[in-house]
Design an enzyme around this catalytic site. Structure first.
Site, PDB file in Angstrom:
ATOM      1  N   PHE A 242     -11.763  -7.675  13.228  1.00 57.14           N
ATOM      2  CA  PHE A 242     -10.779  -7.948  12.360  1.00 57.14           C
ATOM      3  C   PHE A 242     -10.305  -6.884  11.500  1.00 57.14           C
ATOM      4  O   PHE A 242     -11.089  -6.385  10.617  1.00 57.14           O
ATOM      5  CB  PHE A 242     -10.777  -9.312  11.690  1.00 57.14           C
ATOM      6  N   GLN A 243      -9.213  -6.379  11.343  1.00 51.45           N
ATOM      7  CA  GLN A 243      -8.649  -5.474  10.465  1.00 51.45           C
ATOM      8  C   GLN A 243      -9.422  -4.278  10.796  1.00 51.45           C
ATOM      9  O   GLN A 243      -9.702  -3.446   9.763  1.00 51.45           O
ATOM     10  CB  GLN A 243      -8.835  -5.768   9.190  1.00 51.45           C
TER      11      GLN A 243
ATOM     12  N   MET B  75      23.778   9.426   3.517  1.00 51.80           N
ATOM     13  CA  MET B  75      23.671  10.882   4.271  1.00 51.80           C
ATOM     14  C   MET B  75      23.859  10.685   5.733  1.00 51.80           C
ATOM     15  O   MET B  75      24.459  11.444   6.348  1.00 51.80           O
ATOM     16  CB  MET B  75      22.235  11.380   3.641  1.00 51.80           C
TER      17      MET B  75
ATOM     18  N   GLU C  89       0.932  -1.180  -0.085  1.00 50.24           N
ATOM     19  CA  GLU C  89       0.034   0.035  -0.137  1.00 50.24           C
ATOM     20  C   GLU C  89       0.925   1.154   0.049  1.00 50.24           C
ATOM     21  O   GLU C  89       0.460   2.259  -0.402  1.00 50.24           O
ATOM     22  CB  GLU C  89      -1.084   0.040   1.138  1.00 50.24           C
TER      23      GLU C  89
END
Lengths: 186, 581
Positions: B118-119, B495, B56
């Site tokens: 759930f979720q 960096m 995602e």
């Protein structure tokens, strides 16, 4: 001239008033603007204004002028916010309403004088207790609480946070907002 | 607009119809439990192209890249819970870089909200500080107005991310669809009118200035103010410098362009900021990466700040004159307010040339003509810039290679540098490049009326950032997206290592990387790939990269402990530039 910002670090008391659409989640957006900068909200009142569908938030916090400005512009950026203003303590009138549940014995020990002195009034009497009500500045509310508590009469105490009166333009602003049509444009 | 009215359809169909009505052509997404009603109906709407990413986070960064290169709103989609939480980094990135994206996620059924279903994740509260607006839809009849509003808010004024979630029961609920666009919201004034008095004052300040400097930011690209800014600069003979986010809005070769300002900006941009008597800041926000120490920033300058978002005025630097308005409208108003005096500014431009020469001698030559065998990041970027003649869109990840890509690329067209400026999100580059290429090809196809390729997209990645989202090579493979990938491999988180070297006594901790064989990885995804270790291979490798029809990949082994210079150390003054170790 160098573009260095004013860095006055004096912490002052501010009241921020916000007019918003009455929508779910606006309170969370407003408080997150304070919390992300670690500014504590001392008190908060939300209520519907005389204009249907528009809420008014009154928020009381201690911070610097610079931070208060940033908070204000952050609040103004929220989509549902119609208008926001900030005031310093010398720019508004703030009052609280307090209720004091006391023992009826108070009136056997010169309670009338106490009522007069503290500008309080009786709103309920029964054999078990008496309820007093007082409107005033926070210090005045606290003074009566301290007196009753010190004399052993206080059974219970509660008070509102600040109710604020500020410049009359807010009323005009509300009228102007009400004239803007529906939430999603015209 | 295509679907005005439809009888008895599901919420999922209403959602898809609204996306099409908003002009959305491509959605980047990833399915899952709660959002299955939408994916179930997707095939009935073939005009909407859904590109399945591999994560995602890839979907939201692709939507960002799509939006940044095209100025059109990017759209991504995910399921509830982990699908939605995986969007958070991209949403925060889009917020800081003012990118219009609409992120749509499903949510558990409204009857289960708050039950740890759930979720289930409380995304509305999680996205409050990182969205311009968010909303939870729990009923069919909220879908049309909310979607219309989401697109209106995301793209108008200062653009930003909008997060919309739809509960599964609302996706399944049936109702009659009637499309109504959003044309305004009474509590929201996205484009404040230009103040005529302020414009007149700006004209006076510009005409009075002897050493003015125009600073351009991302807002110039968003508002399409590029041409107006060039006209202003040319009219007054005023040098122009860009923030990292503003790069490419003025062509690199324009005689008034003096490069980039900020932490790894050009010497001229930073030094001249300190010497200027007027800064005309357009569509930029004086971020700490641009200003360095605020107490010593631009000590001689008055500041005109043209900015659409009032929050930015006086946030970091004190503004002498603020014009809160759309950048293009404001600059055009200044141009129309009276004659702009053209001054020769001979000494001012001599200073620019002197600083540029100093940078060439002390920094650039060492990058582009190094006296050693190992390749540098700068020469690789410059080789790409040479062979693309500045025509390509450059996308970067975050770190040393980002600064090298920004500094050594050539830009002929606006919106040619897509990079994570505000949030500095490692992992942004590859998916953002995919999104950018999709948008460019979509535009080319629309322009030519047949499947066509848009401008090339070359993405520069570090070996660290690449590994954060390298699974998106799978998205390139799956959809045949011809992004050209250049991994600049120094086997370090470069960096951070640079900071450890310069400011922490060379105590390298957790920055050296043991890497896999990147070429084999790319090849496993079916992408032609090669590793370059020698200078004489570079030109041909870049040529192959650009000539290859589909996606292509090169890994360039660069100096392990090379650094990006010049550098203004964090919190230091722009006066205190470092040129070398």
């Amino acid at each position: 001239m160098a573009p260095i910002k004013n860095t006055d670090t004096t912490v002052r008391e501010y009241i921020i008033t916000v007019f918003t659409e009455n929508q779910v989640g606006v309170l969370g957006r407003i408080t997150s603007i304070f919390t992300r900068r670690k500014i504590n909200i001392e008190s908060l009142k939300v209520s519907e204004t005389p204009v249907k569908g528009i809420s008014m938030f009154t928020i009381h916090a201690f911070t610097t002028e610079d931070m208060a400005c940033r908070i204000l512009s952050g609040i103004e950026r929220i989509i549902e916010v119609l208008r926001a203003d900030k005031y310093r303590t010398d720019e508004f009138t703030a009052q609280q309403i307090a209720l004091y549940k006391v023992s009826p014995e108070l009136f056997r020990k010169g309670g009338d004088a106490c009522l007069r002195e503290h500008n309080a009034r009786v709103i309920e009497i029964n054999p078990a207790y008496v309820v007093l009500e007082r409107t005033g500045a926070k210090e005045e509310i606290d003074a009566l609480r301290d007196y009753l508590s010190g004399s052993g009469m206080l059974m219970q105490f509660t008070h509102s946070e600040n109710i604020v009166l500020h410049d009359a333009s807010v009323e005009n602003a509300l009228n102007e907002i009400a004239g803007r049509g529906s939430y999603l444009g015209d | 607009m295509k679907y005005t009215e439809k009888k008895n359809i599901t919420g999922a169909e209403a959602l898809l119809s609204s996306l099409i009505n908003q002009g959305v052509k491509t959605v980047f997404g990833y399915p899952g439990g709660s959002i299955t009603p939408v994916y179930d109906r997707l095939q009935d709407y073939p005009e909407l192209r859904h590109l399945l990413t591999r994560h995602e986070q890839g979907a939201v960064h692709a939507a960002q890249g799509y939006a940044r290169v095209s100025n059109r709103t990017g759209v991504c989609m995910a399921t509830s819970g982990p699908g939605a939480t995986n969007l958070l980094t991209g949403i925060a990135d889009a917020m800081l870089d003012s990118t219009p994206v609409v992120c749509i996620a499903a949510q558990v059924p409204s009857t289960a909200l708050g039950t740890d279903f759930f979720q289930e994740a409380d995304m509305i509260n999680m996205t409050v500080p990182i969205t311009k607006w968010n909303y939870q839809i729990t009923r069919f009849d909220e879908i049309v107005p909310t979607l219309a509003k989401a697109f209106y808010i995301a793209a108008s004024g200062r653009p930003g991310p909008v997060y919309i979630e739809v509960t599964k029961d609302a996706l399944l609920e049936r109702g009659d669809y009637k499309w109504e666009p959003c044309t305004g919201i009474r509590s929201y004034n996205p484009v404040p009118a230009v103040d005529a008095d302020a414009v007149q004052e700006a004209l006076t300040l510009i005409n009075d200035a002897e050493r003015p400097l125009i600073l351009v930011g991302n807002g110039v690209k968003i508002s399409g103010a590029e041409e107006a800014v060039i006209r202003l600069a040319e009219a007054g003979n005023i040098p122009v410098a860009a923030t990292l986010m503003g790069l490419s809005c003025i062509p690199s070769g324009h005689p008034l362009n003096i490069g980039m300002v900020g932490m790894h900006g050009n010497v001229a941009g930073n030094r001249m900021t300190q010497e200027a008597d007027l800064l005309v800041a357009i569509g930029m926000r004086f971020s700490d990466r641009v200003t360095g120490n605020l107490n010593t920033y631009a000590p001689k300058a008055k500041v005109i700040h043209i900015e659409i978002d009032p929050v930015e005025i006086d946030k970091n630097v004190r503004t002498d004159l603020a014009i809160v308005a759309d950048a293009r409208e404001a600059v055009e108003a200044i141009l129309g307010a009276g004659a702009i005096i053209r001054k020769s500014r001979a000494e001012w431009f001599e200073a620019a040339e002197r600083y540029a020469a100093e940078e060439r001698e002390r920094v650039i030559d060492r990058q582009l003509r190094p006296e050693r065998d190992t390749l540098t990041m700068g020469e690789t970027v410059a080789a790409v810039a040479r062979q693309t003649a500045g025509e390509a869109v450059i996308v970067t990840d975050v770190g040393q290679h980002q600064m090298m890509a920004a500094r050594y690329s050539a830009y002929k067209h606006t919106r040619s540098l897509i990079t994570s400026g505000g949030l500095g999100t490692m992992g942004y580059g590859l998916p953002a490049a995919i999104g950018a290429k999709v948008a460019l090809d979509e535009e080319a196809t629309a322009r030519e009326g047949r499947p066509a390729r848009g401008r090339e997209v070359v993405v520069f990645l570090g070996d660290g950032g690449f590994q954060m989202t390298m699974q998106e090579l799978g998205t390139m493979l799956h959809w045949g997206i011809p992004v050209k990938v250049v991994v600049l491999n120094n086997s370090f988180l470069g960096m951070v290592r640079q900071w450890q070297q310069l400011f922490m006594g060379k105590r390298y901790n957790a920055t050296e990387l043991v890497n896999p064989d990147f070429v084999k990885i790319a090849e496993a995804y079916g992408i032609p790939a090669q590793r370059i270790t020698r200078r004489e291979e570079l030109g041909e490798a870049v040529e192959t990269l650009l000539k290859t029809e589909g996606p292509c990949f090169i890994e360039v082994i660069v100096g392990k402990e090379d650094n990006v210079f010049p550098m203004v150390p964090g919190g230091a003054s722009l006066d205190d530039l470092l040129y070398s170790e």
